[in-house]
Design a protein around this motif. Sequence first.
Motif, PDB file in Angstrom:
ATOM      1  N   ALA A   7      28.964 -28.828  48.396  1.00  0.00           N
ATOM      2  CA  ALA A   7      27.982 -27.736  48.339  1.00  0.00           C
ATOM      3  C   ALA A   7      26.593 -28.267  48.018  1.00  0.00           C
ATOM      4  O   ALA A   7      25.589 -27.780  48.550  1.00  0.00           O
ATOM      5  CB  ALA A   7      28.419 -26.724  47.280  1.00  0.00           C
ATOM      6  N   ILE A   8      26.522 -29.273  47.181  1.00  0.00           N
ATOM      7  CA  ILE A   8      25.217 -29.840  46.829  1.00  0.00           C
ATOM      8  C   ILE A   8      24.606 -30.562  48.015  1.00  0.00           C
ATOM      9  O   ILE A   8      23.388 -30.487  48.248  1.00  0.00           O
ATOM     10  CB  ILE A   8      25.359 -30.759  45.598  1.00  0.00           C
ATOM     11  CG1 ILE A   8      25.494 -29.879  44.341  1.00  0.00           C
ATOM     12  CG2 ILE A   8      24.177 -31.711  45.477  1.00  0.00           C
ATOM     13  CD1 ILE A   8      25.710 -30.638  43.065  1.00  0.00           C
ATOM     14  N   PHE A  88      20.289 -24.465  42.910  1.00  0.00           N
ATOM     15  CA  PHE A  88      21.521 -24.762  43.639  1.00  0.00           C
ATOM     16  C   PHE A  88      22.503 -23.592  43.573  1.00  0.00           C
ATOM     17  O   PHE A  88      23.052 -23.156  44.596  1.00  0.00           O
ATOM     18  CB  PHE A  88      22.165 -26.029  43.069  1.00  0.00           C
ATOM     19  CG  PHE A  88      23.611 -26.191  43.444  1.00  0.00           C
ATOM     20  CD1 PHE A  88      23.990 -26.361  44.763  1.00  0.00           C
ATOM     21  CD2 PHE A  88      24.601 -26.150  42.469  1.00  0.00           C
ATOM     22  CE1 PHE A  88      25.336 -26.489  45.116  1.00  0.00           C
ATOM     23  CE2 PHE A  88      25.931 -26.286  42.801  1.00  0.00           C
ATOM     24  CZ  PHE A  88      26.309 -26.450  44.127  1.00  0.00           C
ATOM     25  N   HIS A  89      22.727 -23.058  42.388  1.00  0.00           N
ATOM     26  CA  HIS A  89      23.681 -21.945  42.258  1.00  0.00           C
ATOM     27  C   HIS A  89      23.166 -20.683  42.952  1.00  0.00           C
ATOM     28  O   HIS A  89      23.950 -19.916  43.534  1.00  0.00           O
ATOM     29  CB  HIS A  89      23.960 -21.668  40.785  1.00  0.00           C
ATOM     30  CG  HIS A  89      24.962 -22.607  40.187  1.00  0.00           C
ATOM     31  ND1 HIS A  89      26.302 -22.584  40.522  1.00  0.00           N
ATOM     32  CD2 HIS A  89      24.827 -23.616  39.279  1.00  0.00           C
ATOM     33  CE1 HIS A  89      26.951 -23.516  39.844  1.00  0.00           C
ATOM     34  NE2 HIS A  89      26.074 -24.168  39.084  1.00  0.00           N
ATOM     35  N   ALA A  92      23.922 -21.225  46.558  1.00  0.00           N
ATOM     36  CA  ALA A  92      25.357 -21.122  46.835  1.00  0.00           C
ATOM     37  C   ALA A  92      25.802 -19.659  46.908  1.00  0.00           C
ATOM     38  O   ALA A  92      26.623 -19.288  47.757  1.00  0.00           O
ATOM     39  CB  ALA A  92      26.149 -21.862  45.759  1.00  0.00           C
ATOM     40  N   LEU A  93      25.257 -18.811  46.044  1.00  0.00           N
ATOM     41  CA  LEU A  93      25.592 -17.386  46.078  1.00  0.00           C
ATOM     42  C   LEU A  93      25.033 -16.727  47.330  1.00  0.00           C
ATOM     43  O   LEU A  93      25.726 -15.958  48.014  1.00  0.00           O
ATOM     44  CB  LEU A  93      25.047 -16.704  44.817  1.00  0.00           C
ATOM     45  CG  LEU A  93      25.249 -15.190  44.740  1.00  0.00           C
ATOM     46  CD1 LEU A  93      26.737 -14.846  44.698  1.00  0.00           C
ATOM     47  CD2 LEU A  93      24.538 -14.608  43.515  1.00  0.00           C
ATOM     48  N   ARG A  94      23.788 -17.033  47.640  1.00  0.00           N
ATOM     49  CA  ARG A  94      23.135 -16.414  48.788  1.00  0.00           C
ATOM     50  C   ARG A  94      23.819 -16.794  50.100  1.00  0.00           C
ATOM     51  O   ARG A  94      23.893 -15.990  51.034  1.00  0.00           O
ATOM     52  CB  ARG A  94      21.664 -16.820  48.819  1.00  0.00           C
ATOM     53  CG  ARG A  94      20.845 -16.055  49.862  1.00  0.00           C
ATOM     54  CD  ARG A  94      19.359 -16.350  49.754  1.00  0.00           C
ATOM     55  NE  ARG A  94      19.059 -17.744  50.010  1.00  0.00           N
ATOM     56  CZ  ARG A  94      18.560 -18.589  49.112  1.00  0.00           C
ATOM     57  NH1 ARG A  94      18.300 -18.167  47.880  1.00  0.00           N
ATOM     58  NH2 ARG A  94      18.314 -19.845  49.421  1.00  0.00           N
ATOM     59  N   ASP A  95      24.349 -18.033  50.163  1.00  0.00           N
ATOM     60  CA  ASP A  95      25.005 -18.501  51.387  1.00  0.00           C
ATOM     61  C   ASP A  95      26.492 -18.171  51.429  1.00  0.00           C
ATOM     62  O   ASP A  95      27.198 -18.602  52.352  1.00  0.00           O
ATOM     63  CB  ASP A  95      24.810 -20.015  51.540  1.00  0.00           C
ATOM     64  CG  ASP A  95      23.669 -20.346  52.494  1.00  0.00           C
ATOM     65  OD1 ASP A  95      22.677 -19.587  52.489  1.00  0.00           O
ATOM     66  OD2 ASP A  95      23.769 -21.340  53.230  1.00  0.00           O
ATOM     67  N   PRO A 102      26.633 -18.545  38.021  1.00  0.00           N
ATOM     68  CA  PRO A 102      26.837 -18.796  36.589  1.00  0.00           C
ATOM     69  C   PRO A 102      25.598 -19.301  35.859  1.00  0.00           C
ATOM     70  O   PRO A 102      25.580 -19.352  34.627  1.00  0.00           O
ATOM     71  CB  PRO A 102      27.926 -19.867  36.591  1.00  0.00           C
ATOM     72  CG  PRO A 102      27.691 -20.623  37.856  1.00  0.00           C
ATOM     73  CD  PRO A 102      27.252 -19.594  38.851  1.00  0.00           C
ATOM     74  N   ALA A 103      24.550 -19.666  36.608  1.00  0.00           N
ATOM     75  CA  ALA A 103      23.360 -20.246  35.972  1.00  0.00           C
ATOM     76  C   ALA A 103      22.238 -19.238  35.789  1.00  0.00           C
ATOM     77  O   ALA A 103      21.220 -19.558  35.166  1.00  0.00           O
ATOM     78  CB  ALA A 103      22.853 -21.431  36.799  1.00  0.00           C
TER      79      ALA A 103
END
Length: 308
Positions: A7-8, A88-89, A92-95, A102-103
């Motif tokens: 994911a990163i 990053f988080h 990840a949620l948007r995609d 969590p951040a």
Amino acid sequence: MTEPPRAIRTYLDHLLVERGLADNTLASYRRDLRRYVEHLAQQGIDDLDAVTEACVAEFLVRLREGDADHPPLGAASAARTLVAVRGFHRFALRDGLVGHDPAAQVKPPPPAKRLPKALPLAEVEAILEAAGSPGTHLALRDRALLELLYGTGARISEAVGLDVDDLDLDTEHAAVLLRGKGGKERLVPVGSFAVAAVDAYLVRARPELASSTSGGALFLNSRGGRLSRQSAWAVLVKAADRAGVTADVSPHTLRHSFATHLLDGGADVRVVQELLGHASVTTTQVYTLVTVDNLRQVFATAHPRARS
């Protein structure tokens, strides 16, 4: 299952292609996120959906405390790293890589409160005595400038922006009209040392420096124009050098010293606020931390039950 490393990599590709980040910025993100992946691996987390808010908060704690492989980070560096993790988080949620962020509620550490640097009174007096080359018109100007800066707590821009008509030195209650940020005016008392220095400059030096372009400017340069901020700064730096003061000195140093010495002498913080032209007393209260620090040092060295 979405593995954190994969994911990163997707996120870094997004930063490169979609956001067009500079190489240095991208390298910083890559370095910060690599450390985050290491933290997740140490926590036994191999699924991005398993990351919790507590896990991100623990990472922030590790950044500040350091470990065997990394030195502790200051507040600003830790905040920068957390920005990469939060970004990053959020990505990840948007995609749709995860179902939660969590951040989102993990806040960066507040920046360390930088205490103003004030000079001891003896060093201020040494700088004032060392102002200018003795026996010259500019020496009288320089002494008047520095005495006024320290005696009123004026900002350098306020001092060089003064006109002769802004001074009222002929009464028992001498004062100067300062124009601060946003054009806000304040009337500040002028002490006897500054009055004497400015009066000597007005009588013996300014007429010699004045020209057809001087107008009403109080502090003039050698060509008769208004003294610039840069030239006023140079006056202070040269005086500090002549006085043997090794600390970094700027016009703001005299302003800080003015405020700190007033509070050390028992002045109320709201009075100092008015003299400095601060819109909020909160801005002025940082100076009380300096005086409290001084009190702690005196207590630690002087009180018989304070020494270990």
